[in-house]
Design a protein around this motif. Sequence first.
Motif, short mmCIF file in Angstrom:
data_model
loop_
_atom_site.label_atom_id
_atom_site.label_comp_id
_atom_site.label_asym_id
_atom_site.label_seq_id
_atom_site.Cartn_x
_atom_site.Cartn_y
_atom_site.Cartn_z
N LYS A 85 0.84 -1.20 0.00
CA LYS A 85 0.00 0.00 0.00
C LYS A 85 0.88 1.25 0.00
CE LYS A 85 -3.89 -2.12 2.49
NZ LYS A 85 -4.77 -2.02 3.67
N GLU A 86 0.42 2.28 -0.70
CA GLU A 86 1.14 3.54 -0.76
C GLU A 86 0.16 4.70 -0.67
OE1 GLU A 86 3.43 3.57 -4.35
OE2 GLU A 86 4.86 2.06 -3.65
N THR A 87 0.52 5.73 0.07
CA THR A 87 -0.29 6.94 0.14
C THR A 87 -0.06 7.77 -1.12
OG1 THR A 87 1.42 8.28 1.19
CG2 THR A 87 0.01 6.95 2.64
N PHE A 88 -0.78 8.87 -1.24
CA PHE A 88 -0.55 9.78 -2.35
C PHE A 88 0.88 10.32 -2.34
CE2 PHE A 88 -5.31 10.48 -2.17
CZ PHE A 88 -5.56 9.87 -3.39
N ASP A 89 1.43 10.50 -1.14
CA ASP A 89 2.80 11.02 -1.05
C ASP A 89 3.83 9.96 -1.39
OD1 ASP A 89 1.96 13.54 -0.32
OD2 ASP A 89 2.03 13.11 1.84
N GLU A 90 3.52 8.70 -1.13
CA GLU A 90 4.48 7.62 -1.36
C GLU A 90 4.47 7.10 -2.80
OE1 GLU A 90 4.18 5.84 3.21
OE2 GLU A 90 2.90 5.06 1.59
N ALA A 91 3.35 7.21 -3.48
CA ALA A 91 3.25 6.75 -4.86
C ALA A 91 4.01 7.70 -5.79
CB ALA A 91 1.78 6.68 -5.27
N PRO A 92 4.36 7.24 -6.98
CA PRO A 92 5.01 8.14 -7.95
C PRO A 92 4.17 9.40 -8.17
CG PRO A 92 5.12 5.89 -8.72
CD PRO A 92 4.22 5.87 -7.52
N PHE A 93 4.86 10.52 -8.31
CA PHE A 93 4.16 11.82 -8.39
C PHE A 93 3.13 11.85 -9.51
CE2 PHE A 93 3.85 16.02 -10.36
CZ PHE A 93 3.35 16.75 -9.30
N ASP A 94 3.50 11.35 -10.70
CA ASP A 94 2.56 11.46 -11.82
C ASP A 94 1.31 10.62 -11.62
OD1 ASP A 94 4.01 9.12 -12.07
OD2 ASP A 94 4.31 9.28 -14.25
N ILE A 95 1.46 9.46 -10.97
CA ILE A 95 0.30 8.61 -10.68
C ILE A 95 -0.57 9.27 -9.60
CG2 ILE A 95 -0.32 6.48 -9.44
CD1 ILE A 95 -0.04 5.96 -12.32
N ALA A 96 0.05 9.78 -8.54
CA ALA A 96 -0.69 10.41 -7.45
C ALA A 96 -1.45 11.64 -7.97
CB ALA A 96 0.25 10.80 -6.32
N ARG A 97 -0.78 12.43 -8.79
CA ARG A 97 -1.41 13.63 -9.33
C ARG A 97 -2.59 13.27 -10.22
NH1 ARG A 97 -0.73 17.07 -13.87
NH2 ARG A 97 -1.13 19.28 -13.37
N TRP A 98 -2.41 12.26 -11.08
CA TRP A 98 -3.51 11.84 -11.95
C TRP A 98 -4.71 11.36 -11.13
CZ3 TRP A 98 -5.02 6.54 -12.18
CH2 TRP A 98 -6.11 6.31 -13.02
N ALA A 99 -4.48 10.49 -10.15
CA ALA A 99 -5.58 9.93 -9.35
C ALA A 99 -6.30 11.03 -8.58
CB ALA A 99 -5.05 8.87 -8.40
N GLN A 100 -5.55 11.97 -8.02
CA GLN A 100 -6.20 13.04 -7.27
C GLN A 100 -7.02 13.95 -8.18
OE1 GLN A 100 -3.76 14.29 -3.49
NE2 GLN A 100 -2.30 13.83 -5.11
N ARG A 101 -6.52 14.20 -9.38
CA ARG A 101 -7.29 15.00 -10.34
C ARG A 101 -8.57 14.25 -10.76
NH1 ARG A 101 -4.02 16.68 -15.32
NH2 ARG A 101 -5.90 17.94 -15.70
N GLU A 102 -8.46 12.93 -10.90
CA GLU A 102 -9.62 12.12 -11.26
C GLU A 102 -10.68 12.17 -10.16
OE1 GLU A 102 -11.55 9.50 -14.06
OE2 GLU A 102 -9.71 10.67 -14.25
N LEU A 103 -10.25 12.01 -8.91
CA LEU A 103 -11.19 12.07 -7.80
C LEU A 103 -11.78 13.47 -7.64
CD1 LEU A 103 -9.40 9.88 -5.09
CD2 LEU A 103 -11.13 9.19 -6.76
N THR A 104 -10.95 14.47 -7.83
CA THR A 104 -11.44 15.85 -7.73
C THR A 104 -12.48 16.14 -8.81
OG1 THR A 104 -9.33 16.58 -6.78
CG2 THR A 104 -10.75 18.27 -7.72
N TYR A 105 -12.29 15.58 -9.99
CA TYR A 105 -13.29 15.72 -11.06
C TYR A 105 -14.64 15.20 -10.57
CZ TYR A 105 -15.61 15.02 -15.58
OH TYR A 105 -16.52 15.05 -16.63
N ASP A 106 -14.63 14.04 -9.92
CA ASP A 106 -15.87 13.48 -9.39
C ASP A 106 -16.45 14.37 -8.29
OD1 ASP A 106 -15.40 11.43 -11.12
OD2 ASP A 106 -15.55 9.83 -9.63
N LEU A 107 -15.59 14.84 -7.40
CA LEU A 107 -16.07 15.67 -6.30
C LEU A 107 -16.71 16.95 -6.82
CD1 LEU A 107 -16.11 15.75 -3.16
CD2 LEU A 107 -14.04 17.16 -3.29
#
Length: 333
Positions: A85-107
């Motif tokens: 398991k990896e947090t947003f900070d622990e995962a590769p930057f480009d993957i973390a940024r993409w996932a957070q943008r995807e979730l923010t789109y939903d929010l």
Amino acid sequence: MAGPVRFRRSTERWDEDRVRRQLLASLDDRFGARLTTPKIDAPEGYTARRLEMDNGDLALFAWTDTDAFWLGNTVTPEVLWRTDKETFDEAPFDIARWAQRELTYDLERQAPWLAAYEYVAWFFLPVLFSKDGRETTRAFFDRDAAGFPDATREDGLEFYERFLSTGVLDDHRYTMAAKLGTSERNEFNRMRATMGEFNAAKLLTDAGIPFVPESERDSGHALDFAVETPGGERLVEVTRPMPPRDRNAGTAIASLRRTVDSKTRDQLAIHDDAVLFVDCTSFRDDEWNPIRAERPSLGYEPTVVFRYRPDGRCEGYRHGEVPLDLDDGIEWV
């Protein structure tokens, strides 16, 4: 109880066919699921899909020939159980940024009133999309004004937007966001107590006192903060009384004393040199005013009793010799 959302990282080889066989099929059998294209383009070199369940659950999956990342608030397919398991900070930057943008789109589409407060939305994203907390955390910010009585949700969100945007808690994002909880029930009293720790962090920040949240001790207890003082490290424990309207305490002062008494029979019985912060932000004016006028002793010292208003004003009083210079953060009464 499920925690904040984290990535699961797989180092096996993946392709579209395997995604359908080993991820989509099991979720479709259980909930009804479909595979869709992400709203945000995947990072360069990755293929990505959304897995959307009929019960509202969501999972994101992105892969290359050598790496794959799963992020979901649903049941994890068995093939991913033994992955790290990896947090947003622990995962590769480009993957973390993409996932957070995807979730923010939903929010932005599910709760635009919350997404409008960009730093609050970013900071609490791990629990706003958690398995058990995605409804309750949003309800807390919406219906309880993040713990401020007689205030609008905008009042509460603006208060924490101003504070969180300072970045002082960025390095402790998962630790602090997880405290808000991922409960399936609307436990607003517990959530208010959690925001007491954010209020204490704001008080320390405004006073210019460095701190580290969730300080583990050899006793097995974790006190809320370790702070630096000219005399060395001191511990700070935070408690937030329920207002008398929400408990059978009789008066505001009785509620205050009962809460402190409970705290002193636990962590503070072992760490009796800690400073106790008592956050009365949940108290309305008519509940706070008797405390403000009497400044009651509480059976433990050193103690700081304080109350925030949504405009950022904080007032309170001290009991005992408080080894922290809080003058820049609080208006003493």
